[in-house]
Scaffold this motif. Structure first.
Motif, PDB file in Angstrom:
ATOM      1  N   VAL A 145       1.528  51.911 -53.198  1.00 28.96           N
ATOM      2  CA  VAL A 145       0.404  52.114 -52.284  1.00 28.96           C
ATOM      3  C   VAL A 145      -0.858  51.429 -52.788  1.00 28.96           C
ATOM      4  O   VAL A 145      -1.734  51.063 -51.995  1.00 28.96           O
ATOM      5  CB  VAL A 145       0.164  53.632 -52.055  1.00 28.96           C
ATOM      6  CG1 VAL A 145      -0.587  54.261 -53.217  1.00 28.96           C
ATOM      7  CG2 VAL A 145      -0.577  53.881 -50.747  1.00 28.96           C
ATOM      8  N   ALA A 146      -0.947  51.199 -54.097  1.00 28.13           N
ATOM      9  CA  ALA A 146      -2.121  50.525 -54.644  1.00 28.13           C
ATOM     10  C   ALA A 146      -2.083  49.021 -54.410  1.00 28.13           C
ATOM     11  O   ALA A 146      -3.126  48.397 -54.183  1.00 28.13           O
ATOM     12  CB  ALA A 146      -2.243  50.811 -56.143  1.00 28.13           C
ATOM     13  N   ALA A 147      -0.907  48.430 -54.452  1.00 28.32           N
ATOM     14  CA  ALA A 147      -0.812  46.971 -54.409  1.00 28.32           C
ATOM     15  C   ALA A 147      -0.265  46.417 -53.096  1.00 28.32           C
ATOM     16  O   ALA A 147      -0.685  45.347 -52.657  1.00 28.32           O
ATOM     17  CB  ALA A 147       0.061  46.478 -55.567  1.00 28.32           C
ATOM     18  N   PHE A 148       0.676  47.121 -52.473  1.00 26.23           N
ATOM     19  CA  PHE A 148       1.393  46.528 -51.351  1.00 26.23           C
ATOM     20  C   PHE A 148       0.518  46.217 -50.147  1.00 26.23           C
ATOM     21  O   PHE A 148       0.634  45.126 -49.567  1.00 26.23           O
ATOM     22  CB  PHE A 148       2.564  47.421 -50.929  1.00 26.23           C
ATOM     23  CG  PHE A 148       3.365  46.848 -49.802  1.00 26.23           C
ATOM     24  CD1 PHE A 148       4.327  45.874 -50.043  1.00 26.23           C
ATOM     25  CD2 PHE A 148       3.161  47.256 -48.494  1.00 26.23           C
ATOM     26  CE1 PHE A 148       5.070  45.324 -49.006  1.00 26.23           C
ATOM     27  CE2 PHE A 148       3.888  46.719 -47.456  1.00 26.23           C
ATOM     28  CZ  PHE A 148       4.848  45.746 -47.716  1.00 26.23           C
ATOM     29  N   PRO A 149      -0.366  47.131 -49.678  1.00 28.41           N
ATOM     30  CA  PRO A 149      -1.142  46.806 -48.467  1.00 28.41           C
ATOM     31  C   PRO A 149      -1.928  45.507 -48.573  1.00 28.41           C
ATOM     32  O   PRO A 149      -1.884  44.674 -47.663  1.00 28.41           O
ATOM     33  CB  PRO A 149      -2.060  48.028 -48.313  1.00 28.41           C
ATOM     34  CG  PRO A 149      -1.306  49.142 -48.936  1.00 28.41           C
ATOM     35  CD  PRO A 149      -0.622  48.518 -50.122  1.00 28.41           C
ATOM     36  N   LEU A 150      -2.646  45.314 -49.677  1.00 25.69           N
ATOM     37  CA  LEU A 150      -3.438  44.087 -49.820  1.00 25.69           C
ATOM     38  C   LEU A 150      -2.534  42.867 -49.950  1.00 25.69           C
ATOM     39  O   LEU A 150      -2.783  41.833 -49.313  1.00 25.69           O
ATOM     40  CB  LEU A 150      -4.354  44.195 -51.036  1.00 25.69           C
ATOM     41  CG  LEU A 150      -5.246  42.975 -51.291  1.00 25.69           C
ATOM     42  CD1 LEU A 150      -6.134  42.678 -50.086  1.00 25.69           C
ATOM     43  CD2 LEU A 150      -6.098  43.175 -52.536  1.00 25.69           C
ATOM     44  N   LEU A 151      -1.468  42.957 -50.763  1.00 27.71           N
ATOM     45  CA  LEU A 151      -0.559  41.819 -50.923  1.00 27.71           C
ATOM     46  C   LEU A 151       0.106  41.458 -49.598  1.00 27.71           C
ATOM     47  O   LEU A 151       0.246  40.279 -49.258  1.00 27.71           O
ATOM     48  CB  LEU A 151       0.495  42.132 -51.978  1.00 27.71           C
ATOM     49  CG  LEU A 151       0.006  42.260 -53.421  1.00 27.71           C
ATOM     50  CD1 LEU A 151       1.153  42.683 -54.339  1.00 27.71           C
ATOM     51  CD2 LEU A 151      -0.595  40.952 -53.902  1.00 27.71           C
ATOM     52  N   PHE A 152       0.527  42.472 -48.855  1.00 25.22           N
ATOM     53  CA  PHE A 152       1.161  42.242 -47.557  1.00 25.22           C
ATOM     54  C   PHE A 152       0.204  41.529 -46.604  1.00 25.22           C
ATOM     55  O   PHE A 152       0.570  40.548 -45.943  1.00 25.22           O
ATOM     56  CB  PHE A 152       1.592  43.589 -46.962  1.00 25.22           C
ATOM     57  CG  PHE A 152       2.121  43.488 -45.554  1.00 25.22           C
ATOM     58  CD1 PHE A 152       3.429  43.120 -45.312  1.00 25.22           C
ATOM     59  CD2 PHE A 152       1.297  43.775 -44.470  1.00 25.22           C
ATOM     60  CE1 PHE A 152       3.917  43.028 -44.010  1.00 25.22           C
ATOM     61  CE2 PHE A 152       1.769  43.686 -43.169  1.00 25.22           C
ATOM     62  CZ  PHE A 152       3.084  43.304 -42.943  1.00 25.22           C
ATOM     63  N   LEU A 153      -1.034  41.993 -46.530  1.00 30.56           N
ATOM     64  CA  LEU A 153      -2.011  41.392 -45.627  1.00 30.56           C
ATOM     65  C   LEU A 153      -2.353  39.970 -46.044  1.00 30.56           C
ATOM     66  O   LEU A 153      -2.482  39.070 -45.197  1.00 30.56           O
ATOM     67  CB  LEU A 153      -3.274  42.251 -45.583  1.00 30.56           C
ATOM     68  CG  LEU A 153      -3.106  43.620 -44.895  1.00 30.56           C
ATOM     69  CD1 LEU A 153      -4.342  44.473 -45.124  1.00 30.56           C
ATOM     70  CD2 LEU A 153      -2.829  43.447 -43.407  1.00 30.56           C
ATOM     71  N   LEU A 154      -2.483  39.736 -47.347  1.00 31.50           N
ATOM     72  CA  LEU A 154      -2.771  38.384 -47.816  1.00 31.50           C
ATOM     73  C   LEU A 154      -1.601  37.442 -47.549  1.00 31.50           C
ATOM     74  O   LEU A 154      -1.798  36.272 -47.210  1.00 31.50           O
ATOM     75  CB  LEU A 154      -3.093  38.402 -49.310  1.00 31.50           C
ATOM     76  CG  LEU A 154      -4.393  39.108 -49.722  1.00 31.50           C
ATOM     77  CD1 LEU A 154      -4.561  39.057 -51.230  1.00 31.50           C
ATOM     78  CD2 LEU A 154      -5.593  38.491 -49.022  1.00 31.50           C
ATOM     79  N   ALA A 155      -0.384  37.951 -47.683  1.00 27.13           N
ATOM     80  CA  ALA A 155       0.799  37.118 -47.461  1.00 27.13           C
ATOM     81  C   ALA A 155       0.894  36.656 -46.010  1.00 27.13           C
ATOM     82  O   ALA A 155       1.375  35.554 -45.730  1.00 27.13           O
ATOM     83  CB  ALA A 155       2.060  37.886 -47.858  1.00 27.13           C
ATOM     84  N   PHE A 156       0.424  37.473 -45.081  1.00 33.34           N
ATOM     85  CA  PHE A 156       0.562  37.134 -43.667  1.00 33.34           C
ATOM     86  C   PHE A 156      -0.708  36.546 -43.055  1.00 33.34           C
ATOM     87  O   PHE A 156      -0.652  35.961 -41.972  1.00 33.34           O
ATOM     88  CB  PHE A 156       0.983  38.377 -42.873  1.00 33.34           C
ATOM     89  CG  PHE A 156       2.457  38.652 -42.964  1.00 33.34           C
ATOM     90  CD1 PHE A 156       3.337  38.092 -42.067  1.00 33.34           C
ATOM     91  CD2 PHE A 156       2.959  39.446 -43.982  1.00 33.34           C
ATOM     92  CE1 PHE A 156       4.696  38.326 -42.153  1.00 33.34           C
ATOM     93  CE2 PHE A 156       4.316  39.698 -44.079  1.00 33.34           C
ATOM     94  CZ  PHE A 156       5.193  39.135 -43.169  1.00 33.34           C
ATOM     95  N   ARG A 157      -1.849  36.686 -43.732  1.00 32.07           N
ATOM     96  CA  ARG A 157      -3.103  36.244 -43.128  1.00 32.07           C
ATOM     97  C   ARG A 157      -3.727  35.044 -43.819  1.00 32.07           C
ATOM     98  O   ARG A 157      -4.401  34.247 -43.184  1.00 32.07           O
ATOM     99  CB  ARG A 157      -4.122  37.388 -43.130  1.00 32.07           C
ATOM    100  CG  ARG A 157      -3.726  38.541 -42.218  1.00 32.07           C
ATOM    101  CD  ARG A 157      -4.876  39.507 -42.095  1.00 32.07           C
ATOM    102  NE  ARG A 157      -4.573  40.559 -41.148  1.00 32.07           N
ATOM    103  CZ  ARG A 157      -5.495  41.326 -40.565  1.00 32.07           C
ATOM    104  NH1 ARG A 157      -6.767  41.137 -40.848  1.00 32.07           N
ATOM    105  NH2 ARG A 157      -5.145  42.264 -39.719  1.00 32.07           N
ATOM    106  N   GLU A 158      -3.539  34.947 -45.112  1.00 30.97           N
ATOM    107  CA  GLU A 158      -4.190  33.865 -45.841  1.00 30.97           C
ATOM    108  C   GLU A 158      -3.342  32.593 -45.790  1.00 30.97           C
ATOM    109  O   GLU A 158      -2.234  32.586 -45.244  1.00 30.97           O
ATOM    110  CB  GLU A 158      -4.446  34.284 -47.290  1.00 30.97           C
ATOM    111  CG  GLU A 158      -5.376  35.482 -47.410  1.00 30.97           C
ATOM    112  CD  GLU A 158      -6.735  35.246 -46.791  1.00 30.97           C
ATOM    113  OE1 GLU A 158      -7.330  34.182 -47.072  1.00 30.97           O
ATOM    114  OE2 GLU A 158      -7.193  36.104 -46.015  1.00 30.97           O
ATOM    115  N   GLN A 159      -3.827  31.544 -46.393  1.00 29.92           N
ATOM    116  CA  GLN A 159      -3.133  30.261 -46.371  1.00 29.92           C
ATOM    117  C   GLN A 159      -2.959  29.719 -47.783  1.00 29.92           C
ATOM    118  O   GLN A 159      -3.606  30.169 -48.726  1.00 29.92           O
ATOM    119  CB  GLN A 159      -3.904  29.252 -45.521  1.00 29.92           C
ATOM    120  CG  GLN A 159      -4.010  29.645 -44.048  1.00 29.92           C
ATOM    121  CD  GLN A 159      -4.787  28.625 -43.243  1.00 29.92           C
ATOM    122  OE1 GLN A 159      -5.486  27.778 -43.787  1.00 29.92           O
ATOM    123  NE2 GLN A 159      -4.650  28.689 -41.926  1.00 29.92           N
TER     124      GLN A 159
END
Length: 216
Positions: free
Chosen positions: A142-156
């Motif tokens: 819960v500490a790492a997954f939300p941010l990593l998931f969002l960066l994986a799908f939104r960033e470039q």
């Protein structure tokens, strides 16, 4: 002895909101998302019970991985993903800060209720894996997954590739830690769970500082 199991997720949630600077988000991304996650945990326990029944039991390395790595780690995370897809679409379509708060809140509510159900499941048999290893693994998630998931799908470019690799690698790592415990590597499993929880806590301020507007 069950105090850590019960309190770890709520305390982690407030710590994450504070360190990420997202505590001032609207209630729909915080309190209401926690409630949605908690409600989703109720049917999720039934889904997980069926999956664990289908997996069965066993004592070989592969079977133990299925029982604990898949049944106790990956399956709850996958079911959480289904809940997010069904109930948190508005969060996913929001800006990065709101999306992070929504996903974190949903997972915190969901995993808090799952931890509560663990007391009922293992009422007659608590061990260090149930009381400490699994809660620490869930804290790391819960500490790492939300941010990593969002960066994986939104960033470039490099940020996306790094986040994707970290998501996949962390899921494999987290699924093996409880398995190691039941393969009689109790001390390495306990130390490993502490290490991943601490490491996940470092990911949020490091990547969040670079990507969340409220932390710049």
């Amino acid at each position: 002895m069950v105090l850590f199991l019960l309190a770890s997720m709520p305390l982690t949630y407030f710590f994450i909101l504070g360190i990420s600077g997202q505590s001032d988000q609207p209630r729909q991304y915080t309190l209401l998302a926690v409630v949605r996650g908690a409600l989703w945990a109720v049917p999720a326990t039934g889904i997980l019970a069926i999956l664990r029944f289908l997996i069965g039991e066993g004592y070989s390395t592969g079977r133990l991985y299925l029982v604990y790595g898949v049944g106790e780690v990956l399956a709850p995370f996958i079911v959480a993903g289904i809940g997010i897809a069904l109930l948190e679409r508005q969060s996913l379509n929001s800006d990065l800060s709101a999306a992070l708060a929504g996903l974190t809140s949903f997972l915190a509510g969901y995993l808090s209720v799952l931890n509560l159900f663990e007391i009922v499941r293992f009422l007659r048999h608590f061990d260090s894996a149930i009381l400490f290893v699994l809660p620490l693994v869930r804290i790391a998630f819960v500490a790492a997954f939300p941010l990593l998931f969002l960066l994986a799908f939104r960033e470039q470019y490099s940020t996306r590739y790094m986040a994707t690799a970290m998501v996949l690698g962390s899921l494999v790592l987290l699924s093996w830690i409880p398995t190691l415990y039941y393969l009689s590597f109790q001390v390495p499993a306990l130390l490993g769970s502490l290490a991943v929880a601490f490491g996940a806590g470092l990911i949020l301020p490091y990547l969040g500082k670079q990507n969340l507007p409220t932390r710049r």
